[in-house]
Design an enzyme around this catalytic site. Structure first.
Site, short mmCIF file in Angstrom:
data_model
loop_
_atom_site.label_atom_id
_atom_site.label_comp_id
_atom_site.label_asym_id
_atom_site.label_seq_id
_atom_site.Cartn_x
_atom_site.Cartn_y
_atom_site.Cartn_z
N HIS A 18 0.71 -1.06 0.08
CA HIS A 18 -0.18 -0.10 0.01
C HIS A 18 0.90 1.25 0.24
CE1 HIS A 18 -3.28 -2.75 1.99
NE2 HIS A 18 -3.68 -2.68 0.70
N GLU A 174 2.12 -5.74 10.67
CA GLU A 174 1.24 -4.77 10.62
C GLU A 174 1.37 -3.82 12.13
OE1 GLU A 174 -2.18 -2.61 8.65
OE2 GLU A 174 -2.04 -4.74 8.39
#
Length: 313
Positions: A18, A174
């Site tokens: 991303h 994450e």
């Protein structure tokens, strides 16, 4: 007796899947600098790459479609027209580079770096709760100043959709909270330390000097999402039936109506707003992780012959 597993000879650390999640982007750029390319006894081949360079250049999550949803078996192997989204073609490039997915040629380990706006600390996200390599890496990474959790999404190999699913072993790292499009020093530092701890563990495992001992680890199994508005930033707190969950724009409090107490996470992740998703829910359980040890050369050759036979069948 320890479980014998093949040496982790080839690994990849990926950032920018991303393009606006900047901790991984800047960390990979730093790792690619010649002065930082050190031999540390880890994987013999460590590939570091920016997964979605066009999105990184534009500092946006993706250009045409979410790259991290493009790695299912059907998407990687189905027909693609000339006008298909850029990320479809990029996913196939990455599959050729790191895979092919599910094959003997795939890299041994993929660590895909992500940020979240949710208050989740450092999380491993994986598709298996019996991948002993990923679970032992997670155990090794325990850092006193950073909350850590292991999240398991029970999805089949063919349906697994993220970049890390290409490798024989793989997980997303994450870390949050961090707004997209910017970088915070504490979040970047936690990610850098996490990646270094991973490399240290691989070095220890590959050396074969000692067993990696067994353990009991808590695992959160995510299984559903909630579509609503305005929730609190209390990721991984236990949510009991009847407790306040949402506040509407008119000021009304909406209570949790579920039948069981669950753990909420990815609360207020801004990338999910367009999907109308406010949070995800998970059950927590403990997983027994056996001790593991690297295979001897003879054991690895036998394992490769067995894998080749299965492919032929």
């Amino acid at each position: 007796m320890p479980v014998r597993l093949p040496r982790l000879s080839r690994a990849a650390v990926c950032g920018g899947t991303h393009g606006n999640e900047l901790s991984g982007v800047y960390l990979v750029r730093e790792m690619l600098k010649p002065e930082n390319r050190k031999e540390d006894g880890g994987p013999a081949s460590l590939l570091m790459l920016l997964s979605n360079p066009r999105a990184v250049q534009q500092c946006t999550r993706y250009v045409d479609t979410d790259l991290n949803r493009c790695f299912t078996h059907a998407t990687l192997n189905g027909p693609a027209s000339e006008g298909a989204p850029y990320e479809i073609f990029r996913a196939r490039e990455l599959n050729n580079l790191l895979g092919p997915k599910g094959s003997r040629a795939a890299v041994d380990l993929i660590c895909d770096l992500h940020n979240t706006t949710a208050n989740m600390g450092l999380c491993f996200i994986a598709y298996s709760d019996c991948d002993w390599v990923c679970l032992h890496i997670f155990r090794h990474l325990q850092m006193p100043d950073t909350p850590m959790r292991f999240i398991h999404f029970d999805v089949s190999t063919k349906e697994s959709y993220s970049l890390d699913s290409i490798g024989k072993h793989g997980f997303a790292m994450e870390i949050g909270p961090q707004p997209h499009g910017c970088i915070k020093s504490n979040i970047y530092t936690a990610m850098r330390e996490g990646v270094q701890h991973m490399r240290d563990w691989v070095s220890c495992f590959n050396s074969g000097e000692s067993n990696v001992s067994m353990a009991q680890l808590p695992v959160c199994r995510g299984f559903k999402t909630s579509k609503c508005f305005l929730s609190q930033d209390r990721d991984f707190c236990l949510l009991r039936p009847g407790e306040p969950l949402f506040q509407t724009f008119s000021g009304e409090t909406v209570k949790y109506q579920g039948a069981e107490a669950l753990y909420a996470f990815f609360i207020n992740e801004c990338a999910y707003y367009k999907k109308g998703i406010a949070l995800s829910l998970a059950r927590k359980r403990r997983v027994s992780v056996p001790s593991i040890r690297v295979q001897t050369d003879e054991e690895e050759r036998a394992s490769e012959q067995s894998f080749a036979s299965e492919e032929e069948e």
